[in-house]
Design a protein around this motif. Structure first.
Motif, PDB file in Angstrom:
ATOM      1  N   ALA A  98       0.798  -1.317   0.191  1.00  0.00           N
ATOM      2  CA  ALA A  98       0.142   0.002   0.105  1.00  0.00           C
ATOM      3  C   ALA A  98       0.890   1.063  -0.190  1.00  0.00           C
ATOM      4  N   PHE A  99       1.884   1.161   0.706  1.00  0.00           N
ATOM      5  CA  PHE A  99       2.764   2.233   0.833  1.00  0.00           C
ATOM      6  C   PHE A  99       3.648   2.587  -0.504  1.00  0.00           C
ATOM      7  N   LEU A 100       4.037   1.464  -0.999  1.00  0.00           N
ATOM      8  CA  LEU A 100       4.616   1.697  -2.372  1.00  0.00           C
ATOM      9  C   LEU A 100       3.527   2.262  -3.343  1.00  0.00           C
ATOM     10  N   SER A 101       2.446   1.806  -3.451  1.00  0.00           N
ATOM     11  CA  SER A 101       1.118   2.275  -4.246  1.00  0.00           C
ATOM     12  C   SER A 101       1.232   3.722  -4.059  1.00  0.00           C
ATOM     13  N   LEU A 102       1.199   4.169  -2.940  1.00  0.00           N
ATOM     14  CA  LEU A 102       1.078   5.747  -2.573  1.00  0.00           C
ATOM     15  C   LEU A 102       2.274   6.416  -2.987  1.00  0.00           C
ATOM     16  N   ILE A 103       3.232   5.922  -2.878  1.00  0.00           N
ATOM     17  CA  ILE A 103       4.738   6.678  -3.470  1.00  0.00           C
ATOM     18  C   ILE A 103       4.454   6.604  -4.700  1.00  0.00           C
ATOM     19  N   GLU A 104       3.896   5.555  -5.356  1.00  0.00           N
ATOM     20  CA  GLU A 104       3.834   5.654  -7.253  1.00  0.00           C
ATOM     21  C   GLU A 104       2.938   6.862  -7.560  1.00  0.00           C
ATOM     22  N   SER A 105       1.370   6.504  -6.802  1.00  0.00           N
ATOM     23  CA  SER A 105       1.037   7.600  -7.047  1.00  0.00           C
ATOM     24  C   SER A 105       1.313   9.147  -6.784  1.00  0.00           C
ATOM     25  N   PHE A 106       1.843   9.344  -5.734  1.00  0.00           N
ATOM     26  CA  PHE A 106       2.701  10.447  -5.524  1.00  0.00           C
ATOM     27  C   PHE A 106       3.480  11.037  -6.419  1.00  0.00           C
ATOM     28  N   ASN A 107       4.192  10.013  -6.991  1.00  0.00           N
ATOM     29  CA  ASN A 107       5.298  10.581  -8.134  1.00  0.00           C
ATOM     30  C   ASN A 107       4.583  10.778  -9.224  1.00  0.00           C
ATOM     31  N   THR A 108       3.558   9.843  -9.697  1.00  0.00           N
ATOM     32  CA  THR A 108       2.643  10.312 -10.984  1.00  0.00           C
ATOM     33  C   THR A 108       2.022  11.587 -10.857  1.00  0.00           C
ATOM     34  N   SER A 109       1.559  12.045  -9.516  1.00  0.00           N
ATOM     35  CA  SER A 109       0.844  13.278  -9.462  1.00  0.00           C
ATOM     36  C   SER A 109       2.028  14.542  -9.310  1.00  0.00           C
ATOM     37  N   VAL A 110       3.273  14.299  -8.922  1.00  0.00           N
ATOM     38  CA  VAL A 110       4.303  15.236  -9.011  1.00  0.00           C
ATOM     39  C   VAL A 110       4.646  15.443 -10.677  1.00  0.00           C
ATOM     40  N   ALA A 111       4.611  14.348 -11.317  1.00  0.00           N
ATOM     41  CA  ALA A 111       4.822  14.169 -12.813  1.00  0.00           C
ATOM     42  C   ALA A 111       3.953  14.972 -13.692  1.00  0.00           C
ATOM     43  N   GLU A 112       2.525  14.949 -13.185  1.00  0.00           N
ATOM     44  CA  GLU A 112       1.693  15.478 -13.742  1.00  0.00           C
ATOM     45  C   GLU A 112       1.635  17.009 -13.422  1.00  0.00           C
ATOM     46  N   LEU A 113       1.905  17.517 -12.212  1.00  0.00           N
ATOM     47  CA  LEU A 113       1.838  18.949 -11.697  1.00  0.00           C
ATOM     48  C   LEU A 113       3.230  19.550 -12.794  1.00  0.00           C
ATOM     49  N   GLY A 114       4.334  18.436 -12.766  1.00  0.00           N
ATOM     50  CA  GLY A 114       5.402  19.143 -13.599  1.00  0.00           C
ATOM     51  C   GLY A 114       4.891  19.501 -15.106  1.00  0.00           C
ATOM     52  N   ASP A 115       4.190  18.425 -15.814  1.00  0.00           N
ATOM     53  CA  ASP A 115       3.492  18.515 -17.026  1.00  0.00           C
ATOM     54  C   ASP A 115       2.798  19.792 -17.055  1.00  0.00           C
ATOM     55  N   VAL A 116       1.795  20.213 -16.046  1.00  0.00           N
ATOM     56  CA  VAL A 116       1.064  21.097 -15.972  1.00  0.00           C
ATOM     57  C   VAL A 116       1.734  22.275 -15.892  1.00  0.00           C
ATOM     58  N   LYS A 117       2.681  22.380 -15.148  1.00  0.00           N
ATOM     59  CA  LYS A 117       3.628  23.671 -14.960  1.00  0.00           C
ATOM     60  C   LYS A 117       4.338  23.842 -16.595  1.00  0.00           C
ATOM     61  N   SER A 118       4.668  23.005 -16.961  1.00  0.00           N
ATOM     62  CA  SER A 118       5.379  23.077 -18.323  1.00  0.00           C
ATOM     63  C   SER A 118       4.251  23.658 -19.126  1.00  0.00           C
ATOM     64  N   PHE A 119       3.039  22.925 -19.079  1.00  0.00           N
ATOM     65  CA  PHE A 119       2.064  23.533 -20.241  1.00  0.00           C
ATOM     66  C   PHE A 119       1.751  24.835 -19.944  1.00  0.00           C
ATOM     67  N   ILE A 120       1.475  25.216 -18.544  1.00  0.00           N
ATOM     68  CA  ILE A 120       1.426  26.757 -18.476  1.00  0.00           C
ATOM     69  C   ILE A 120       2.255  27.818 -18.755  1.00  0.00           C
ATOM     70  N   ARG A 121       3.613  27.212 -18.823  1.00  0.00           N
ATOM     71  CA  ARG A 121       4.619  28.231 -19.043  1.00  0.00           C
ATOM     72  C   ARG A 121       4.648  28.197 -20.864  1.00  0.00           C
ATOM     73  N   THR A 122       4.575  27.093 -21.327  1.00  0.00           N
ATOM     74  CA  THR A 122       4.518  27.142 -22.703  1.00  0.00           C
ATOM     75  C   THR A 122       3.152  27.981 -23.376  1.00  0.00           C
ATOM     76  N   THR A 123       2.221  27.816 -22.572  1.00  0.00           N
ATOM     77  CA  THR A 123       0.723  28.628 -22.981  1.00  0.00           C
ATOM     78  C   THR A 123       0.962  30.118 -22.474  1.00  0.00           C
ATOM     79  N   HIS A 124       1.659  30.387 -21.652  1.00  0.00           N
ATOM     80  CA  HIS A 124       1.917  31.866 -21.303  1.00  0.00           C
ATOM     81  C   HIS A 124       2.971  32.255 -22.255  1.00  0.00           C
ATOM     82  N   ALA A 125       3.837  31.607 -22.624  1.00  0.00           N
ATOM     83  CA  ALA A 125       4.950  32.112 -23.731  1.00  0.00           C
ATOM     84  C   ALA A 125       4.075  32.436 -24.941  1.00  0.00           C
ATOM     85  N   ASN A 126       3.232  31.329 -25.379  1.00  0.00           N
ATOM     86  CA  ASN A 126       2.502  31.611 -26.754  1.00  0.00           C
ATOM     87  C   ASN A 126       1.445  32.651 -26.472  1.00  0.00           C
ATOM     88  N   MET A 127       0.912  33.123 -25.569  1.00  0.00           N
ATOM     89  CA  MET A 127      -0.042  34.014 -25.284  1.00  0.00           C
ATOM     90  C   MET A 127       0.642  35.608 -25.244  1.00  0.00           C
TER      91      MET A 127
END
Length: 122
Positions: A79-108
């Motif tokens: 269960a702990f490993l599953s939570l860590i994996e989920s956390f890592n996925t969430s952090v990666a998604e946040l990184g992707d969102v942050k990158s998306f926001i930067r790209t969108t901001h630069a495009n705007m």
């Protein structure tokens, strides 16, 4: 002479009978002692065997408890490993969102600069 011989024979028979009686009683006492010793030895052996089986049962119960705890720890670890994996996925998604926001901001910003340039040239 015959009477002396007869007396001696009777004395010998009496002594032999007493000796035989004493030998028989000593033999019976020895058998009784050997029997008692054998019973005590078997009794002690049975006590030791009972103690051994009791210890074995206790060890088996402890092994079952350890196995149950191991299974619990294993499930918790999974269960702990599953939570860590989920956390890592969430952090990666946040990184992707942050990158998306930067790209969108630069495009705007680029679109806004182009619109200003167009407006100023008109």
């Amino acid at each position: 002479m015959s009477s002396i011989f007869q007396q001696r024979l009777e004395q010998h028979a009496s002594k032999a009978k007493a000796l035989h009686s004493m030998t028989e009683s000593l033999g019976m006492a020895a058998l009784k002692n050997v029997d008692q010793y054998a019973k005590e030895l078997v009794g002690e052996t049975n006590k030791d065997i009972n103690t051994l089986f009791s210890n074995q049962r206790q060890i088996q119960q402890l092994v079952k408890q350890i196995q149950a705890r191991h299974m619990t720890i294993n499930k918790q670890s999974q269960a702990f490993l599953s939570l860590i994996e989920s956390f890592n996925t969430s952090v990666a998604e946040l990184g992707d969102v942050k990158s998306f926001i930067r790209t969108t901001h630069a495009n705007m910003c680029a679109v806004a600069d182009n619109l200003k340039f167009i407006e100023s040239n008109m």
